[in-house]
Design a protein around this motif. Structure first.
Motif, mmCIF file in Angstrom:
data_model
loop_
_atom_site.group_PDB
_atom_site.id
_atom_site.type_symbol
_atom_site.label_atom_id
_atom_site.label_comp_id
_atom_site.label_asym_id
_atom_site.label_seq_id
_atom_site.Cartn_x
_atom_site.Cartn_y
_atom_site.Cartn_z
ATOM 1 N N LEU A 163 -41.123 21.413 -46.868
ATOM 2 C CA LEU A 163 -40.966 19.993 -46.541
ATOM 3 C C LEU A 163 -40.993 19.846 -45.027
ATOM 4 O O LEU A 163 -40.377 20.628 -44.303
ATOM 5 N N THR A 164 -41.708 18.816 -44.544
ATOM 6 C CA THR A 164 -41.733 18.561 -43.107
ATOM 7 C C THR A 164 -41.967 17.091 -42.832
ATOM 8 O O THR A 164 -42.555 16.373 -43.653
ATOM 9 N N LEU A 165 -41.482 16.643 -41.665
ATOM 10 C CA LEU A 165 -41.674 15.270 -41.206
ATOM 11 C C LEU A 165 -42.687 15.297 -40.071
ATOM 12 O O LEU A 165 -42.541 16.054 -39.106
ATOM 13 N N MET A 166 -43.711 14.456 -40.184
ATOM 14 C CA MET A 166 -44.779 14.446 -39.197
ATOM 15 C C MET A 166 -44.377 13.637 -37.966
ATOM 16 O O MET A 166 -43.416 12.859 -37.999
ATOM 17 N N PRO A 167 -45.102 13.808 -36.855
ATOM 18 C CA PRO A 167 -44.782 13.069 -35.623
ATOM 19 C C PRO A 167 -44.693 11.568 -35.868
ATOM 20 O O PRO A 167 -45.495 10.995 -36.602
ATOM 21 N N PRO A 215 -28.728 21.349 -57.050
ATOM 22 C CA PRO A 215 -30.176 21.488 -56.928
ATOM 23 C C PRO A 215 -30.587 22.925 -56.619
ATOM 24 O O PRO A 215 -29.777 23.726 -56.141
ATOM 25 N N ASP A 216 -31.844 23.243 -56.898
ATOM 26 C CA ASP A 216 -32.453 24.493 -56.454
ATOM 27 C C ASP A 216 -33.096 24.193 -55.106
ATOM 28 O O ASP A 216 -34.292 23.940 -54.999
ATOM 29 N N SER A 217 -32.305 24.193 -54.047
ATOM 30 C CA SER A 217 -32.714 23.686 -52.735
ATOM 31 C C SER A 217 -33.750 24.609 -52.101
ATOM 32 O O SER A 217 -33.499 25.802 -51.939
ATOM 33 N N GLU A 218 -34.880 24.036 -51.691
ATOM 34 C CA GLU A 218 -35.962 24.858 -51.154
ATOM 35 C C GLU A 218 -36.515 24.356 -49.821
ATOM 36 O O GLU A 218 -36.853 25.155 -48.965
ATOM 37 N N GLY A 219 -36.673 23.054 -49.634
ATOM 38 C CA GLY A 219 -37.222 22.503 -48.401
ATOM 39 C C GLY A 219 -36.201 21.623 -47.711
ATOM 40 O O GLY A 219 -35.343 21.010 -48.362
ATOM 41 N N LEU A 220 -36.278 21.534 -46.370
ATOM 42 C CA LEU A 220 -35.261 20.814 -45.609
ATOM 43 C C LEU A 220 -35.879 20.109 -44.409
ATOM 44 O O LEU A 220 -36.659 20.709 -43.662
ATOM 45 N N VAL A 221 -35.515 18.844 -44.234
ATOM 46 C CA VAL A 221 -35.850 18.078 -43.035
ATOM 47 C C VAL A 221 -34.582 17.401 -42.546
ATOM 48 O O VAL A 221 -33.840 16.815 -43.350
ATOM 49 N N VAL A 222 -34.308 17.486 -41.248
ATOM 50 C CA VAL A 222 -33.274 16.658 -40.633
ATOM 51 C C VAL A 222 -33.987 15.420 -40.102
ATOM 52 O O VAL A 222 -34.794 15.503 -39.184
ATOM 53 N N ASP A 223 -33.714 14.266 -40.721
ATOM 54 C CA ASP A 223 -34.412 13.041 -40.356
ATOM 55 C C ASP A 223 -33.944 12.562 -38.975
ATOM 56 O O ASP A 223 -32.956 13.044 -38.418
ATOM 57 N N LEU A 224 -34.644 11.582 -38.440
ATOM 58 C CA LEU A 224 -34.367 11.113 -37.089
ATOM 59 C C LEU A 224 -32.991 10.474 -36.961
ATOM 60 O O LEU A 224 -32.445 10.387 -35.859
ATOM 61 N N ASP A 225 -32.403 10.034 -38.077
ATOM 62 C CA ASP A 225 -31.060 9.458 -38.045
ATOM 63 C C ASP A 225 -29.983 10.492 -38.361
ATOM 64 O O ASP A 225 -28.807 10.148 -38.473
#
Length: 360
Positions: free
Chosen positions: A180-184, A121-131
């Motif tokens: 990329l982001t994960l909201m509260p 992939p052309d990796s651009e955004g990253l989130v570490v999920d809660l798991d």
């Protein structure tokens, strides 16, 4: 659908994890005093943003034969480490430390990334999920893929057809999912398009959301919002500010002049869902996301940084990644930025530590 502003538990947890990497004392609101009692030089970029330190420790380094650069996104990982993705399809674990106004960094591990079809992939955004799994965007298609901690692709999220790169959709090549982001609460995921869709006004980009019923559940496509960028700039990253608002990094480049990098606070709470709006134009009725300038990073003190090409401030480079890593004792957000050197001799892989006071 609105982005939730009431669920803050998950953000508090992620900030607590991020605080583990902070080794120095929190910034005081009053000026620092030297041993002679005089005020130390200001580190203010604006009334709302202060730069703490920068580090070039990662520049032009390798790890296990892999170039440590081309970094496009950061996220706080478990154990206080920082996860970073390269647009050359690698994910790194970084050890980032700050002490007495000095920032240091080292790449600890690296793993290659491939999508569900075995492609890089052309990796651009990253989130570490809660798991602990990773959600990573690629701007090739574009796509959002979930990876196990070992870098194995396990799931692809649905993407609206219009956001696909032309001719399949209306997106422009290399102008798709950049942030990329994960909201509260962990139920809403947001991706930012770097540039406008064909048919939309050229300075209006779309923010795409996904919703899920809870951790471990599948994300389904949700609302879209329109966001107006400054002329000549694009969105290089977004991050949750922890209260339903977004930190937005806008970036551009002018040959012979250098980079423009501005940090905004964006509030989608009163913006319209434009997922059913074919064209976003100046004369349209859709309410766009409201934004407030936090700082133009060209106004930060340079802290002795040097540049390898013309820049309005030698501190600047091609800044692409942003992560919220904690809070100061005064309640400011502590953020970490990273620049993408594009593996070029005239650019630098640089980390920046800043404090941000959020206006009400």
């Amino acid at each position: 659908m609105r982005l939730s502003t009431s669920i803050i538990g998950a953000m508090a947890m992620s900030l607590a994890i991020g605080a583990a990497l902070v080794q120095g004392a929190a910034y005081a609101d009053s000026p620092a005093l030297s041993a002679s009692g005089s005020s130390a030089p200001s580190r203010d970029c604006s009334d709302l943003v202060r730069i703490r330190a920068f580090s070039d420790d990662l520049d032009k380094k390798t790890l296990d034969g892999v170039y440590v650069g081309n970094l496009s996104a950061l996220a706080v990982d478990r154990g206080g480490r920082i996860a970073a993705v390269s647009d050359e399809s690698y994910i790194f674990s970084l050890d980032v430390r700050e002490k007495a106004g000095s920032l240091s960094a080292d790449a600890v591990t690296v793993a290659p990334l491939t999508d569900l079809n075995g492609r890089a992939p052309d990796s651009e955004g990253l989130v570490v999920d809660l798991d602990g799994t990773r959600l990573i965007t690629s701007e090739t298609e574009p796509s959002v893929t979930r990876y196990d901690r070992d870098g194995t692709a396990v799931e692809a999220l649905p993407v609206p057809a219009a956001l696909a790169v032309a001719p399949a959709g209306r997106a422009v090549h290399n102008q798709t999912f950049e942030g990329l982001t994960l909201m509260p609460g962990g139920r809403t995921l947001v991706a930012s398009m770097e540039g406008a869709l064909s048919g939309d006004e050229t300075d209006v980009v779309r923010l795409q959301t996904w919703r899920r019923a809870g951790v471990g559940k599948h994300f389904e496509t949700g609302a879209q919002y329109g966001y107006r960028v400054d002329q000549g700039l694009g969105v290089s990253e977004i991050q949750s500010a922890g209260d339903g608002r977004l930190l937005v990094l806008e970036r551009g480049f002018t040959a012979g002049v250098g980079n423009t990098v501005r940090l905004y606070l964006a509030d989608p709470s009163r913006a319209d869902d434009v997922s059913g709006t074919e064209n976003l134009t100046a004369g349209g009725s859709a309410r766009l996301v409201h934004k407030t300038l936090l700082a133009d990073l060209a106004d930060c003190p340079s802290l002795g940084a040097t540049a390898l090409q013309p820049q309005p401030n030698p501190l600047l480079d091609n800044i692409e990644g942003l992560a919220v890593t904690g809070r100061t004792a005064a309640g400011r957000l502590r953020i970490l930025l990273v620049s993408d050197d594009n593996e070029r001799k005239t650019q630098i892989t640089r980390l920046y530590s800043l404090d941000v006071r959020l206006p009400r």
